[in-house]
Every structure is written in C-alpha cells, then in structure tokens.
Design a protein around this motif. Structure first.
Motif, mmCIF file in Angstrom:
data_model
loop_
_atom_site.group_PDB
_atom_site.id
_atom_site.type_symbol
_atom_site.label_atom_id
_atom_site.label_comp_id
_atom_site.label_asym_id
_atom_site.label_seq_id
_atom_site.Cartn_x
_atom_site.Cartn_y
_atom_site.Cartn_z
ATOM 1 N N VAL A 1 3.790 40.709 30.775
ATOM 2 C CA VAL A 1 4.591 39.490 30.934
ATOM 3 C C VAL A 1 6.015 39.878 31.323
ATOM 4 O O VAL A 1 6.692 40.601 30.585
ATOM 5 C CB VAL A 1 4.618 38.666 29.625
ATOM 6 C CG1 VAL A 1 5.436 37.390 29.811
ATOM 7 C CG2 VAL A 1 3.201 38.327 29.162
ATOM 8 N N GLY A 2 6.454 39.418 32.480
ATOM 9 C CA GLY A 2 7.825 39.659 32.941
ATOM 10 C C GLY A 2 8.710 38.458 32.657
ATOM 11 O O GLY A 2 8.356 37.559 31.883
ATOM 12 N N GLU A 3 9.869 38.432 33.300
ATOM 13 C CA GLU A 3 10.831 37.361 33.040
ATOM 14 C C GLU A 3 10.574 36.136 33.911
ATOM 15 O O GLU A 3 10.241 35.059 33.444
ATOM 16 C CB GLU A 3 12.248 37.888 33.286
ATOM 17 C CG GLU A 3 13.320 36.867 33.004
ATOM 18 C CD GLU A 3 14.677 37.279 33.550
ATOM 19 O OE1 GLU A 3 14.850 37.246 34.788
ATOM 20 O OE2 GLU A 3 15.547 37.645 32.758
ATOM 21 N N GLY B 1 7.569 42.633 44.656
ATOM 22 C CA GLY B 1 8.776 43.271 45.166
ATOM 23 C C GLY B 1 8.921 44.703 44.649
ATOM 24 O O GLY B 1 7.967 45.282 44.112
ATOM 25 N N PRO B 2 10.116 45.285 44.787
ATOM 26 C CA PRO B 2 10.346 46.686 44.391
ATOM 27 C C PRO B 2 10.036 46.949 42.913
ATOM 28 O O PRO B 2 9.512 48.006 42.567
ATOM 29 C CB PRO B 2 11.836 46.894 44.681
ATOM 30 C CG PRO B 2 12.216 45.806 45.638
ATOM 31 C CD PRO B 2 11.292 44.664 45.408
ATOM 32 N N ALA B 3 10.350 45.998 42.023
ATOM 33 C CA ALA B 3 10.081 46.213 40.585
ATOM 34 C C ALA B 3 8.578 46.342 40.334
ATOM 35 O O ALA B 3 8.140 47.107 39.470
ATOM 36 C CB ALA B 3 10.663 45.073 39.758
ATOM 37 N N GLY B 4 7.787 45.608 41.099
ATOM 38 C CA GLY B 4 6.333 45.684 40.957
ATOM 39 C C GLY B 4 5.798 47.056 41.330
ATOM 40 O O GLY B 4 4.855 47.566 40.702
ATOM 41 N N ILE C 1 11.214 47.743 28.601
ATOM 42 C CA ILE C 1 12.219 47.204 29.511
ATOM 43 C C ILE C 1 11.535 46.527 30.704
ATOM 44 O O ILE C 1 10.355 46.775 30.972
ATOM 45 C CB ILE C 1 13.159 48.311 30.023
ATOM 46 C CG1 ILE C 1 12.330 49.437 30.682
ATOM 47 C CG2 ILE C 1 14.027 48.847 28.903
ATOM 48 C CD1 ILE C 1 13.163 50.444 31.452
ATOM 49 N N HIS C 2 12.292 45.705 31.416
ATOM 50 C CA HIS C 2 11.780 45.175 32.680
ATOM 51 C C HIS C 2 11.876 46.295 33.724
ATOM 52 O O HIS C 2 12.881 47.024 33.762
ATOM 53 C CB HIS C 2 12.626 43.975 33.117
ATOM 54 C CG HIS C 2 11.980 43.191 34.207
ATOM 55 N ND1 HIS C 2 12.031 43.600 35.524
ATOM 56 C CD2 HIS C 2 11.243 42.063 34.181
ATOM 57 C CE1 HIS C 2 11.356 42.732 36.260
ATOM 58 N NE2 HIS C 2 10.863 41.785 35.465
ATOM 59 N N PRO C 3 10.844 46.467 34.564
ATOM 60 C CA PRO C 3 10.903 47.573 35.532
ATOM 61 C C PRO C 3 12.089 47.494 36.500
ATOM 62 O O PRO C 3 12.505 48.519 37.059
ATOM 63 C CB PRO C 3 9.569 47.476 36.274
ATOM 64 C CG PRO C 3 8.975 46.164 35.906
ATOM 65 C CD PRO C 3 9.567 45.757 34.599
ATOM 66 N N SER C 4 12.678 46.328 36.689
ATOM 67 C CA SER C 4 13.854 46.239 37.570
ATOM 68 C C SER C 4 15.033 47.013 36.990
ATOM 69 O O SER C 4 15.944 47.403 37.727
ATOM 70 C CB SER C 4 14.247 44.779 37.821
ATOM 71 O OG SER C 4 14.610 44.173 36.613
ATOM 72 N N ALA C 5 15.014 47.267 35.658
ATOM 73 C CA ALA C 5 16.096 48.043 35.040
ATOM 74 C C ALA C 5 16.108 49.469 35.582
ATOM 75 O O ALA C 5 17.165 50.098 35.660
ATOM 76 C CB ALA C 5 15.938 48.055 33.517
ATOM 77 N N VAL C 6 14.943 49.971 35.966
ATOM 78 C CA VAL C 6 14.871 51.315 36.551
ATOM 79 C C VAL C 6 15.659 51.332 37.863
ATOM 80 O O VAL C 6 16.432 52.251 38.143
ATOM 81 C CB VAL C 6 13.400 51.727 36.802
ATOM 82 C CG1 VAL C 6 13.316 53.046 37.557
ATOM 83 C CG2 VAL C 6 12.627 51.789 35.484
ATOM 84 N N TYR D 1 13.061 55.475 33.992
ATOM 85 C CA TYR D 1 11.645 55.378 34.371
ATOM 86 C C TYR D 1 10.758 56.089 33.329
ATOM 87 O O TYR D 1 9.726 55.555 32.917
ATOM 88 C CB TYR D 1 11.440 55.996 35.760
ATOM 89 C CG TYR D 1 9.991 56.087 36.165
ATOM 90 C CD1 TYR D 1 9.287 54.958 36.580
ATOM 91 C CD2 TYR D 1 9.318 57.308 36.100
ATOM 92 C CE1 TYR D 1 7.950 55.047 36.908
ATOM 93 C CE2 TYR D 1 7.984 57.401 36.447
ATOM 94 C CZ TYR D 1 7.307 56.264 36.848
ATOM 95 O OH TYR D 1 5.972 56.351 37.176
ATOM 96 N N GLU D 2 11.176 57.275 32.892
ATOM 97 C CA GLU D 2 10.397 58.014 31.891
ATOM 98 C C GLU D 2 10.296 57.211 30.588
ATOM 99 O O GLU D 2 9.280 57.247 29.899
ATOM 100 C CB GLU D 2 11.009 59.400 31.630
ATOM 101 C CG GLU D 2 10.803 60.381 32.780
ATOM 102 C CD GLU D 2 9.337 60.561 33.170
ATOM 103 O OE1 GLU D 2 8.460 60.457 32.303
ATOM 104 O OE2 GLU D 2 9.062 60.789 34.366
#
Ligand code: SF4
Length: 219
Positions: free
Chosen positions: A59-61, A76-79, A189-194, A204-205
């Motif tokens: 579940v994302g935002e 998008g890029p976060a995906g 975290i949300h992957p966009s934070a990477v 990412y790690e």
C-alpha cells in the motif's frame, strides 16, 4: 451543532463502494468516485492492480504524475525501485497486489516549475475519505501480510499516531476491525524516498531490509 459542519466533514467514498462487488466491479465503481474533491483536477482514478490471490499487498500513498496519466499504480520511477527491492528481498512482484491509500493524484503548481504538477501529500480527511476503497480491496484479497509504504499508508492502516521512522521494519498486528483485518503489517519507507535521498544506496538497502521482514513473515 447544526450549521457548523464544513463540507469537508462529508468527505467519504463509502456511498460509491458497491456491496458484494469483486475487484473488477470495485475498480469500475471507483472510476466514478466523487467522495472528496481530489477527483476534480486529475485524469482518472488509479485503482489497485496485481494478483487478486496475493499473499502480500503493498500500500502506497497516492498516485503520482505518471500513474495519473496511465491509470495504473507504481508505473513511474518509484515503482521501478520497488520492483527491484522486492525481487532482492525474495518477493516476486508478479505475485503481489499493489494499491494506494488515496486513489487520486493530489498536486500543486509552483510558479518557478512551470506547468509541472508537484506532488502534495493528502490530508488526513482525504485519507479517511478514501479508506473504504482500501478496506474493500483488502477484504476481498485477504492477504497474510500488508506492507505499508511510507507514513501516509501507515496512518491509513494503523491510525494517525503511526510513525514510520520508529516502526519501519517491524511486524505489527493489524486491528481486526481495521482495514488490514488482522493481517500482519510491515511498514517501510515509500520507494520515492530512495530517489530523493543523497545516499540512495543506503536508503535503498534499508528498504530491502524492511521488505525482507515481510518476506520472512510469508515463510
Ligand atoms: S481520492 Fe478517493 S475518496 Fe477522493 S474522489 Fe478519489 S477515490 Fe474518491
């Protein structure tokens, strides 16, 4: 008291959620949701997608610019970051279902950035308004594990006191009366934070390590 209610008090998707619907019918109905004002300036509703028999739901935002244009979550890029991290953690992205706590893109414009639509976090009222869609998806899929991607997803699943920095990478029991209905919840975290981080590799790690907790819970 009569006369003091703001229109925002009425925000809810509940009247738009059909009873007894399968995922396809929910998706169709969500396309016409006017449960809060976020539908007004967007291209379309972005409903969840993936394996309807998934053991793990992510579940994302809310959808971003690309998702709003394409009508699919996490394209998008976060995906791309998320798919790579899932794979590395031992979870096949094709065997997951992915959705967002809020189904419409919320954005603003900043004069110096021209026509570009800049992501804006949903308010707690918008989050709560959209909750019936997430609850309906989770009720049908009945996952064993729900991964909350970021603070907004954590609040949608665990309440407004949720803090991602404190609770990420842990296994939390979902309230049986809450949207996750007793599934194990693993926040991260949300992957966009990477993508926004100075030290992308370290962040990412951290994401991968949290997803390994979810993978281990699946056994
Ligand atoms: S954000 Fe959710 S509640 Fe608001 S209009 Fe979109 S689908 Fe409906």
């Amino acid at each position: 008291m009569a006369g003091t209610r703001s229109p925002e008090d009425e925000y809810t998707a509940a009247p738009f959620v059909p009873e007894g619907a399968d995922l396809g019918a929910l998706r169709e109905a969500a396309a016409g949701c006017h449960g809060c004002p976020l539908h007004r300036d967007t291209t379309q509703t972005v409903f969840g997608a993936g394996d309807p028999d998934a053991r793990v739901v992510l579940v994302g935002e809310q959808p971003g610019d690309q998702e709003d244009r394409q009508g699919k979550p996490f394209v998008g890029p976060a995906g791309k970051v998320l798919d790579r991290a899932l794979d590395e953690a031992g979870i096949d992205p094709d065997e997951t279902y992915i959705t967002n706590a809020v189904k419409h893109f919320k954005f603003t414009h900043v004069p110096e950035r021209g026509k570009r639509r800049i992501h804006k976090p949903p308010s707690l009222r918008e989050l709560s308004a959209c909750g019936p869609w997430l609850a309906a998806e989770l009720e049908l899929i009945e996952p064993e594990v729900v991964v909350a991607l970021g603070a907004t997803a954590g609040k949608a699943l665990l309440g407004s006191s949720f803090r991602v920095t404190k609770q990420r990478g842990t296994r939390l029991e979902g309230d049986p009366s809450g949207p996750a209905r007793g599934a194990l919840i693993v926040p991260t975290i949300h992957p966009s934070a990477v993508l926004r981080a100075d030290d992308r590799e370290a962040v990412y790690e951290g994401l991968v390590a949290d997803l390994r907790v979810a993978a281990e819970a699946l056994g």
